[in-house]
Each structure stands twice: as C-alpha cells, then as structure tokens.
Design a protein around this motif. Structure first.
Motif, short mmCIF file in Angstrom:
data_model
loop_
_atom_site.label_atom_id
_atom_site.label_comp_id
_atom_site.label_asym_id
_atom_site.label_seq_id
_atom_site.Cartn_x
_atom_site.Cartn_y
_atom_site.Cartn_z
N UNK A 83 44.18 96.17 90.77
CA UNK A 83 44.75 95.03 90.85
C UNK A 83 43.70 94.00 91.97
N UNK A 84 42.80 94.65 92.53
CA UNK A 84 42.20 93.64 93.30
C UNK A 84 40.66 93.98 93.44
N UNK A 85 39.61 93.02 93.74
CA UNK A 85 38.24 93.13 93.49
C UNK A 85 37.77 92.04 94.32
N UNK A 86 36.96 92.00 95.18
CA UNK A 86 36.33 91.18 96.01
C UNK A 86 35.38 90.41 95.15
N UNK A 87 34.89 89.05 95.46
CA UNK A 87 34.10 88.29 94.31
C UNK A 87 32.64 88.81 94.48
N UNK A 88 32.38 90.02 95.29
CA UNK A 88 30.85 90.55 94.79
C UNK A 88 30.91 91.39 93.66
N UNK A 89 32.08 91.72 93.19
CA UNK A 89 32.16 92.50 91.99
C UNK A 89 32.67 91.87 90.83
N UNK A 90 32.34 92.25 89.70
CA UNK A 90 32.53 91.89 88.35
C UNK A 90 33.82 92.83 87.87
N UNK A 91 34.67 92.42 87.18
CA UNK A 91 35.82 93.16 86.39
C UNK A 91 35.76 93.11 85.00
N UNK A 92 36.24 93.84 84.00
CA UNK A 92 36.27 93.53 82.67
C UNK A 92 37.21 92.21 82.54
#
Length: 443
Positions: A83-92
């Motif tokens: 549901x959440x990822x900080x902007x340091x990471x990509x998500x699909x």
C-alpha cells in the motif's frame, strides 16, 4: 472523557459531533452540504437515502464514473500486495503507469512526475520551470486563472477575497487574457486576442524584473469562469514562448483524460506545452496528480522534489485501470458526442430562458453563463447560487464557478460515460429550475 464513555457514543452522535468539529466553516442552513454514503456511475446517494445525478463528477474527478468495478478491483488487488512505498523505491504500479502515460502523452512530454493533488502538481511544474531557467525569477499567470488552494497556488489564481495569506505568498504577475463573450472596448474577439498578446509581450519587456521563467495557464479556464480561450491566443502564446526562450506550462488538471472529447486539451487544440499538469480524472476516484514535461528539460536533482505519499501504489493501480477503461470504452468519443447533445439542448433552452447569456463546451466541459441582461451581460450571481440549491432539491447536483458567491456559471459536467437519458434529465431539471428562478424574479 474516558475510553468507556467514548465507546458508547452512537453513530448519529458521532456524525453530528463531526459536523460541528470540522475546521471548514459550513454555511448555516445550506441544503447542499449533504453527507454522501454511496456512489455508482453518474449517481451518488446521501445518508437519508436520496439519490442525486452528479453533474459535478465530484469536482470533475470521476471521468470514468464513480466506483467503476475495474478500478475498484485493481485497487483491492494492489491493497493486498503493497500500500505504500517511499519515493526512494520503485513499484510495479509506478513504472507501469509511467509507461502508459508516456504512450498517450502529447508531443515529447515523456518526463513524468507525481503528487497526490493538483496544487502540488502545479508547484512541481513551477519548480521544474525555475530549475530549467536559472536566473529568471518570474512566472506569469492569467487574471482569471485557477491553479489550486495551497499557499503558493492561491497566489497564482484569481484574487481570494480579503486574502489573509498574503504575508507568506509569492508574487505572480497577472496579465489580461481574451474572453470571447466579453471582448474589451467592443472589439471583435480576434482583435481582443491580438491586444492581449501585445500586452503579454509588453509585460515581458517592461513589466517584470529578473526575466520570465514560464507562462502558466489553463487552456480552458475552470474555476475562474470557464472561459474557452481562443486557439489563436493559445498559438500566439506558444509562439511568444518559443521566440523568447520562455517555458509554457499548461494546467490541465480539469481538462485532462477525456473531458474535452480528446484525451488532453493539448490534443484538442493541437498545441504542445513544455510542461503540463494532470490530476482529477486520472485516478478513478483515488487521489493522484502530476506533471508531464518535455524530454528537453533537465530532471530534478536529489531532494528537489520528493513527497512521502507522492507515489501511492493503490492510486496508481487505480489510474492504470482508469486509463485502460477510458480507451477501451472510447470515452473521449462519447464525451465529444454527449457534449454536442448537451450544448445543442442548452442553445435551444437559451431561446426561452433569458438568464442564459452564453453556452460553452467543448466535450463535457459544459457550462452556461447566467446574466441579468443579455445586452449589458451583468453577471447573475444570485441566480447561479439558486440554481445550485434548487437543483439539489430536485435530485441533480450542478457545478458552480468560483466560490463565496462570486461566480455566475453553472456547470453540467457528469462522468464521461453518462447516458444520453441521464443528461437529458439533468437538462430538463435545469430548464425547470431556471424557469422557477425567472418567475421569482431572482437574478
């Protein structure tokens, strides 16, 4: 109050206490501040069981229609994963959505950034413009512009009455723009366009210190009066920006994703800005906004633009489903056709409803301007507010232009998949409401 006492409060008490405790002050006795509990397609329901045909698309955001099952299922599926990822990471969802947006972007607007609401998307666009025009200190905006309600974007919009926020707001240079319904000094509309372009060049030369980084504008002005800017003016501004090395920002938060009968107003007009904001209709009811930018522009460096929830995976999954549905259901074409139907009906209505001064499109960017007198074109603000209230009583939610009783526009902007029958019903109600207002002598 202890925990046990808190637990026994009834749901009804909670609702009333919640209303009293909101920081935004409601208008006493306002029948339009209804409590919504359900939404499907073009309709919403309140907590009393009343159904309303929603011609506001909830602030023009439900282009696809409320709670589309494809969007809901995409969001639920994403909820089960992350549901959440900080902007340091990509998500699909982040990378997939970015690729899809690149595919449909006008021109070379292949750099894409995200935020959760339109005001921050506009601020992102301004930051990118200033970064790419070092030494240029000014952003020019139009006098009736609307770009949001953050401290910065309120300053870039038409003046807020009795503005208490001025001490912290940046200063923008506001310039006059053409208004085809109200050209200056009795000029014909095209001469008014040329006058406004000349004034823009004069301001660039002699009206600012420090150079101009960007000109920011809505191609169709939303909250500032639904003014449909002439294509000759839009092309003229593009030419001035190209010739003078100034970036052109288009704020398409209200006009994007099919609302004009094309995917973007940029497609409708055949003009590509350097930076373009998007929002509202992309998320299928979930919060999402952002910018498109030209590949020619420098990207942000580390730390210059990062928002904790700016890449919300659930909203991005919903946006992927929304874009797919808009394309698969041919909603741009449907908006074009339904807009022709609506404006045609409104022009017929204007023959017997003297309050209607002007009818506007394109697509489902539909509105009427209400006037006290068609010769003087004096705005009928009280009548517009009354249309809104009486529409609620009859089960139709019409939109207004501006807030605080300052506007005289009525907007008829349902979801793009609204049926012809529902649009016809909304227009029948509008006709009835205008007739009752005219009979009561309200203007």
């Amino acid at each position: 109050m202890n925990v046990a006492q808190t637990a026994v409060k009834s749901d009804e008490y909670r609702i009333e206490e919640g209303k009293r405790s909101l920081i935004h002050d409601p208008v006493e006795g306002d029948n339009t501040k209804i409590t919504l509990v359900r939404a499907r397609g073009s309709y919403v329901w309140d907590d009393k069981g009343n159904r309303y045909l929603d011609c506001t698309s909830q602030a023009w955001s439900n282009n696809l229609g409320a709670n589309d099952p494809r969007v809901v299922e995409a969001a639920i599926a994403q909820l089960r994963e992350i549901t959440h990822a900080r902007p340091n990471f990509n998500t699909k969802p982040l990378l997939t959505l970015t690729s899809k947006l690149r595919d449909i972007a006008p021109g070379d607007l292949h750099r894409i950034g995200y935020a959760l609401h339109g005001s921050l998307a506009v601020e992102m666009a301004m930051k990118l413009a200033l970064k790419n025009r070092p030494g240029a200190q000014n952003i020019i905006v139009l006098q009736d512009a609307y770009h949001g309600r953050s401290i910065t974007t309120m300053a870039a919009s038409w003046p807020h009455p009795d503005n208490p926020f001025l001490p912290l707001q940046p200063r923008f240079t506001r310039i006059p723009h053409p208004d085809p319904y109200r050209p200056r000094l009795g000029l014909d509309p095209e001469t008014d366009v040329q006058l406004c372009l000349s004034l823009l060049e004069d301001v660039i030369d002699r009206g600012v210190d420090g150079g101009v980084a960007a000109i920011m504008m809505e191609p169709i002005m939303g909250n500032g009066g639904h003014i449909v800017l002439p294509v000759s003016y839009l092309k003229g501004v593009r030419e001035i920006c190209d010739r003078r090395g100034i970036l052109l920002i288009w704020d398409e938060i209200q006009s994007c994703f099919g609302r004009t009968g094309k995917m973007f107003a940029s497609d409708f007009y055949g003009i590509v800005p350097d930076i373009m904001t998007f929002g509202k209709g992309i998320g299928g009811g979930f919060p999402l906004a952002g910018i498109f930018a030209s590949e020619k522009l420098n990207k942000f460096d580390s730390g210059e633009d990062a928002l904790t929830f700016g890449s919300f995976p659930v909203a991005m999954a919903a946006a992927i489903a929304t874009i797919d549905a808009i394309i698969e259901d041919k909603l741009c074409d449907k908006a074009h056709d339904l807009g022709i139907f609506a404006t045609g009906r409104l022009k017929e209505m204007a023959k017997h409803r003297k309050l209607i001064g002007d009818v506007r499109g394109p697509g489902l960017f539909v509105s009427i301007e209400l006037v006290k007198d068609r010769e003087t074109k004096e705005p009928a603000r009280a009548a517009a507010a009354e249309v809104y209230r009486r529409g609620v009583d009859r089960g139709v939610l019409f939109g207004e232009s501006r807030y605080a009783g300052l506007g005289n526009l009525i907007k008829v902007k349902p979801p793009l998949d609204c049926s012809v029958e529902d649009m016809g019903h909304a227009l029948d109600v509008l006709d009835e409401v205008l007739g009752s207002i005219e009979a009561d002598g309200i203007a």
